[in-house]
Design a protein around this motif. Structure first.
Motif, short mmCIF file in Angstrom:
data_model
loop_
_atom_site.label_atom_id
_atom_site.label_comp_id
_atom_site.label_asym_id
_atom_site.label_seq_id
_atom_site.Cartn_x
_atom_site.Cartn_y
_atom_site.Cartn_z
N ILE A 346 0.83 -1.21 0.00
CA ILE A 346 0.00 0.00 0.00
C ILE A 346 0.86 1.25 0.00
N ALA A 347 1.95 1.25 0.81
CA ALA A 347 2.82 2.42 0.90
C ALA A 347 3.52 2.71 -0.43
N SER A 348 3.77 1.65 -1.22
CA SER A 348 4.45 1.84 -2.50
C SER A 348 3.50 2.35 -3.59
N ILE A 349 2.20 2.25 -3.35
CA ILE A 349 1.21 2.66 -4.36
C ILE A 349 0.65 4.05 -4.08
N PHE A 350 0.32 4.32 -2.81
CA PHE A 350 -0.39 5.56 -2.47
C PHE A 350 0.49 6.57 -1.75
N SER A 351 0.03 7.81 -1.72
CA SER A 351 0.78 8.89 -1.06
C SER A 351 0.71 8.73 0.46
N TYR A 352 1.59 9.47 1.13
CA TYR A 352 1.68 9.43 2.59
C TYR A 352 0.34 9.74 3.24
N LYS A 353 -0.35 10.79 2.79
CA LYS A 353 -1.62 11.20 3.39
C LYS A 353 -2.72 10.16 3.15
N VAL A 354 -2.72 9.56 1.97
CA VAL A 354 -3.72 8.53 1.67
C VAL A 354 -3.48 7.31 2.57
N VAL A 355 -2.21 6.95 2.75
CA VAL A 355 -1.87 5.81 3.62
C VAL A 355 -2.35 6.08 5.05
N LEU A 356 -2.11 7.30 5.54
CA LEU A 356 -2.58 7.65 6.89
C LEU A 356 -4.10 7.55 6.99
N THR A 357 -4.79 7.96 5.94
CA THR A 357 -6.25 7.90 5.93
C THR A 357 -6.74 6.45 5.99
N VAL A 358 -6.08 5.57 5.22
CA VAL A 358 -6.44 4.14 5.24
C VAL A 358 -6.23 3.56 6.63
#
Length: 378
Positions: A346-358
């Motif tokens: 997930i971290a390799s696909i999405f941005s830092y903020k999106v990862v935090l939201t997930v």
């Protein structure tokens, strides 16, 4: 407790730290390897994902083998073969060889964790066993930061391949130490057919009491790995900031040592909800605060929450699984590492903020499960 058993306990904690370090050791090396192999950092991250997938599979294999061949024999054999497979990683010359050697390394390093917990039941009494299991768990958690700090320091001082040469040397020294220090125990000689073992694992997974716990389990290392990897992508050029945040976050691990006392005083469900709440709030504020100091402070709270959750969930699963306890704990370890693999992906696909939201959404669900499902089934 004899001095030899105390020395054995210390060695088990050290081995646990050094083995678990390699789940996270590749994260700080992404920039160096991506430059050398001329690929994206996200492509290098596949090496972490494959490591944890094969590590998770190994967890289901080596526990039963230790029943047949003996605990000490499996730990020492695992360290010896892991010294070899870890050295192979340093020889990687392209992405495919890196993926292959990291997969092999992950599988062989899985020979320690499931055997170590069974081994503590063989050599310690109830009172001392609880302490050593807590310390081994604390070591596993500390390794999440130590592994990143170690490889970050090595790559800044020498080069990325030196990281795995040093880890290989450490595993060989630990192999020799285990041969000398660890006491032998009687082997079980019990053997289950693959079909019977799989049936027991499926039964534990679909157990209505255990299933919501397993959902929480998959989010624990998922959130830990995803947070640190996503942050490393965002701050790839700020090596000093990354090193400082990784260093300060390790202090949160201290909470794991007090989990037993918190459970005894406030109950397991309250401790579970406290861990979830600490993670929820730290991630919520991380979404809006970008200064190095605020991220460093919140990372302590975040790691503290993870440190509370892991031993508390083990307590719940051990308490609620009955005759399925052995398989339920094995399944817990497998699911925990699958979560780590997903976190890396997930971290390799999405941005830092999106990862935090997930992660935030996962822990809102976790709180609902703990409050309205797990608590009701006490």
């Amino acid at each position: 407790m004899t001095n030899k058993n105390q020395l054995a306990g210390i060695l088990l904690v050290v081995i646990g730290i050094m083995v678990t370090c390699n789940i996270y050791s590749l994260i700080p090396l992404y920039p160096a390897i991506s430059t050398e192999f001329n690929i994206l950092k996200q492509d290098v991250a596949l090496g972490s994902t494959l490591f944890t997938l094969f590590y998770a599979c190994g967890l289901l294999v080596f526990g039963p083998l230790s029943d047949i061949f003996g605990r000490k024999q499996m730990i020492t054999f695992g360290l010896a073969i892991s010294a070899v497979t870890t050295y192979f990683v340093s020889l990687a010359f392209n992405p495919i060889s890196l993926y292959f050697f990291r997969s092999l390394q992950g599988f062989t390093l899985a020979s320690f964790a499931p055997v170590a917990f069974s081994y503590t039941f063989d050599i310690y009494t109830d009172k001392s066993r609880t302490l050593w299991i807590a310390l081994i768990n604390a070591g596993f958690l500390a390794a999440g930061i130590i592994g990143q700090l170690f490889s970050a320091w090595i790559v800044l001082t020498w080069n990325w391949s030196t990281t795995y040469i040093l880890f290989s040397t450490i595993y060989f020294v630990l192999f020799l130490s285990a041969l000398i220090i660890l006491p032998k125990t009687k082997q079980s000689l019990q053997h289950e057919t693959l079909k019977k073992r799989l049936h027991g694992l499926i039964k534990a997974l679909i157990n209505p009491v255990l299933f919501p716990l397993y959902f929480i389990v998959i989010t624990v290392l998922f959130s830990f790995v995803a947070f640190y990897e996503a942050f490393s992508y965002q701050s790839a050029e700020a090596d000093n900031q990354l090193f400082w945040i990784r260093t300060i976050g390790i202090s949160g691990v201290v909470l794991s040592i007090f989990t037993g006392k918190l459970i005894a005083r406030f109950t397991a469900i309250m401790t579970l909800k406290l861990g979830i709440t600490l993670i929820w709030w730290s991630i919520f504020f991380l979404l809006f605060l970008d200064s190095v100091y605020s991220i460093g402070f919140l990372s302590i709270i975040f790691v503290g929450g993870v440190s509370l959750l892991i031993p508390t969930i083990i307590h719940f699963i051990g308490e609620k699984s009955g005759h399925l306890r052995g398989k339920a704990i094995a399944l817990y370890s497998f699911i925990l590492l699958i979560g780590a693999s997903l976190g890396s992906a997930i971290a390799s696909i999405f941005s830092y903020k999106v990862v935090l939201t997930v992660i935030l959404v996962c822990y809102i669900i976790n709180y609902v499960l703990s409050r309205f499902v797990i608590q009701k089934r006490k």
